[in-house]
Design a protein around this motif. Structure first.
Motif, PDB file in Angstrom:
ATOM      1  N   UNK A 156     -11.220  -2.988   9.255  1.00  0.00           N
ATOM      2  CA  UNK A 156     -10.512  -1.734   9.018  1.00  0.00           C
ATOM      3  C   UNK A 156     -10.410  -1.544   7.506  1.00  0.00           C
ATOM      4  N   UNK A 157     -10.477  -0.289   7.070  1.00  0.00           N
ATOM      5  CA  UNK A 157     -10.371   0.030   5.641  1.00  0.00           C
ATOM      6  C   UNK A 157      -9.241   1.036   5.458  1.00  0.00           C
ATOM      7  N   UNK A 158      -8.340   0.710   4.553  1.00  0.00           N
ATOM      8  CA  UNK A 158      -7.211   1.577   4.237  1.00  0.00           C
ATOM      9  C   UNK A 158      -7.456   2.226   2.881  1.00  0.00           C
ATOM     10  N   UNK A 159      -7.329   3.543   2.826  1.00  0.00           N
ATOM     11  CA  UNK A 159      -7.436   4.276   1.563  1.00  0.00           C
ATOM     12  C   UNK A 159      -6.053   4.762   1.147  1.00  0.00           C
ATOM     13  N   UNK A 160      -5.770   4.596  -0.141  1.00  0.00           N
ATOM     14  CA  UNK A 160      -4.492   5.047  -0.701  1.00  0.00           C
ATOM     15  C   UNK A 160      -4.720   6.141  -1.720  1.00  0.00           C
ATOM     16  N   UNK A 161      -3.769   7.039  -1.809  1.00  0.00           N
ATOM     17  CA  UNK A 161      -3.798   8.055  -2.855  1.00  0.00           C
ATOM     18  C   UNK A 161      -3.674   7.386  -4.220  1.00  0.00           C
ATOM     19  N   UNK A 162      -4.499   7.805  -5.167  1.00  0.00           N
ATOM     20  CA  UNK A 162      -4.348   7.295  -6.535  1.00  0.00           C
ATOM     21  C   UNK A 162      -3.337   8.130  -7.311  1.00  0.00           C
ATOM     22  N   UNK A 163      -2.758   9.143  -6.660  1.00  0.00           N
ATOM     23  CA  UNK A 163      -1.730   9.969  -7.288  1.00  0.00           C
ATOM     24  C   UNK A 163      -0.352   9.367  -7.084  1.00  0.00           C
ATOM     25  N   UNK A 164      -0.025   9.033  -5.821  1.00  0.00           N
ATOM     26  CA  UNK A 164       1.316   8.505  -5.554  1.00  0.00           C
ATOM     27  C   UNK A 164       1.307   7.208  -4.748  1.00  0.00           C
ATOM     28  N   UNK A 165       0.108   6.680  -4.460  1.00  0.00           N
ATOM     29  CA  UNK A 165       0.010   5.380  -3.803  1.00  0.00           C
ATOM     30  C   UNK A 165       0.154   5.382  -2.302  1.00  0.00           C
ATOM     31  N   UNK A 166       0.433   6.527  -1.704  1.00  0.00           N
ATOM     32  CA  UNK A 166       0.657   6.537  -0.269  1.00  0.00           C
ATOM     33  C   UNK A 166      -0.650   6.295   0.495  1.00  0.00           C
ATOM     34  N   UNK A 167      -0.584   5.598   1.633  1.00  0.00           N
ATOM     35  CA  UNK A 167      -1.780   5.450   2.463  1.00  0.00           C
ATOM     36  C   UNK A 167      -2.119   6.781   3.114  1.00  0.00           C
ATOM     37  N   UNK A 168      -3.398   7.185   3.002  1.00  0.00           N
ATOM     38  CA  UNK A 168      -3.771   8.501   3.519  1.00  0.00           C
ATOM     39  C   UNK A 168      -4.879   8.442   4.558  1.00  0.00           C
ATOM     40  N   UNK A 169      -5.572   7.299   4.685  1.00  0.00           N
ATOM     41  CA  UNK A 169      -6.633   7.230   5.687  1.00  0.00           C
ATOM     42  C   UNK A 169      -6.832   5.790   6.139  1.00  0.00           C
TER      43      UNK A 169
END
Length: 344
Positions: A90-103
């Motif tokens: 599984x791959x988790x992507x995080x926003x580089x703006x606020x760090x929240x997981x988005x995908x």
């Protein structure tokens, strides 16, 4: 949060092998230019279990399309005996703006194709000025998912490829692999080698992708001028590594965790046997002309930067196509406000 299933990821990646290769080139170039942050992988192992493991690969890739990710990939070789895939991820992507997981993406296809694309790119670069006959055949040692994908991408990078020799310790597995290749690519001539030495000697491009945990073979059977894609990293004896011209993706990453290069480093106390990193060759910061008398070994540890960049490509394309399942309140009722900012 956008959840992309195996079918979503596969549909995106099946649309363009060249887009996959371009993503891998982009990641290698960014790493060469020090636009990445790639901490060392973390290996989760289990008591009294030497074969199974789960690996965490965190990464950040900057440039025009920045992305932060974590790949969590399990390798359970015994699954093969139960007609299951060895690896799942599984791959988790995080926003580089606020760090929240988005995908959250199913990661096994991304992992396999980034590995295969990196191998094919390396084969093309390392044989760019070689005679045509060098690029006309390949030996695949290990008849699993990875080498099937390697063949897929080699066909794109080496359009003169016509002949394939297979070897696997499981003869039935090799025969089944040969059947799939014949069905999928009827223009290829496929044969099964009489042993690993015969397969190593059959062609001047060799890809090794096995589940070996310790060195079990050498490069001695190889023809002069062989380019060996050492994808599983633990197959070759340290002596073979020391005698070869070695290209890696990152010297610090690959000389760890009991790889053949790690054992070679321990034997001589240095890493001077590594000639170049693939990013330097792609950016022409270094050159390595084809040598018909040498054995070149490409040993890619498999940087998380590759997974991050390819996962970002999948995410962007899937978003455009409205693929996947969206969970608006994954973090809180307000969490959806940042969706779409995974790389911005």
């Amino acid at each position: 949060m956008l959840i992309l299933r195996h079918s979503d990821v596969t549909t995106v990646l099946d649309s363009s092998d060249e887009a996959v290769c371009q993503a891998i080139r982009t990641a290698y170039v960014a790493h060469c230019r020090r636009e990445t942050s790639v901490p060392h992988s973390v290996f989760l192992r289990f008591p009294n279990d030497t074969s199974n493991r789960i690996i965490a690969l965190p990464a950040y890739v900057g440039g025009d399309r920045p992305v932060a990710s974590l790949k969590w990939i399990a390798s359970f070789p015994g699954n093969i005996q139960h007609d299951q895939e060895r690896a799942s991820a599984a791959i988790l992507l995080n926003s580089v703006v606020d760090g929240t997981p988005v995908a959250l993406l199913e990661g096994s296809v991304i992992s396999a194709r980034r590995t295969a694309a990196s191998a094919a790119i390396a084969a093309a670069v390392l044989t760019a000025d070689a005679p045509d006959y060098v690029r006309a055949g390949v030996s695949l040692i290990g008849c699993g998912v990875i080498n099937h994908e390697v063949l897929r991408f080699l066909r794109g990078q080496l359009p003169r490829l016509r002949r394939v020799t297979l070897f696997d310790l499981d003869a039935d597995r090799a025969r089944a692999f040969a059947g799939r290749v014949a069905d999928q690519w009827p223009d290829l001539e496929v044969d099964i080698g009489g042993g690993i030495d015969a397969a190593l000697a059959a062609h001047r491009i060799v890809s090794i992708a096995t589940t070996a945990a310790t060195p079990h073979t050498s490069t001695e059977p190889c023809q002069p001028g062989t380019v060996l894609l050492h994808l599983s990293l633990r197959d070759l004896t340290p002596e073979s590594i020391l005698a070869a011209t070695n290209v890696v993706d990152d010297a610090d990453h690959v000389c760890r965790a009991g790889t053949s290069l790690d054992l070679a480093q321990q034997a001589v106390g240095h890493r001077g046997f590594i000639t170049a990193e693939i990013g330097d060759l792609l950016t022409e910061r270094a050159s390595l002309p084809y040598d018909p008398t040498a054995t070149v070994v490409f040993s890619p540890f498999g940087l998380g930067a590759l997974d991050a960049t390819l996962a970002a490509h999948v995410y962007d394309t899937a978003t455009e196509l409205d693929f996947g399942v969206r969970v608006a309140d994954f973090l809180s009722d307000r969490s959806s406000r940042r969706e779409g900012n995974v790389g911005r």
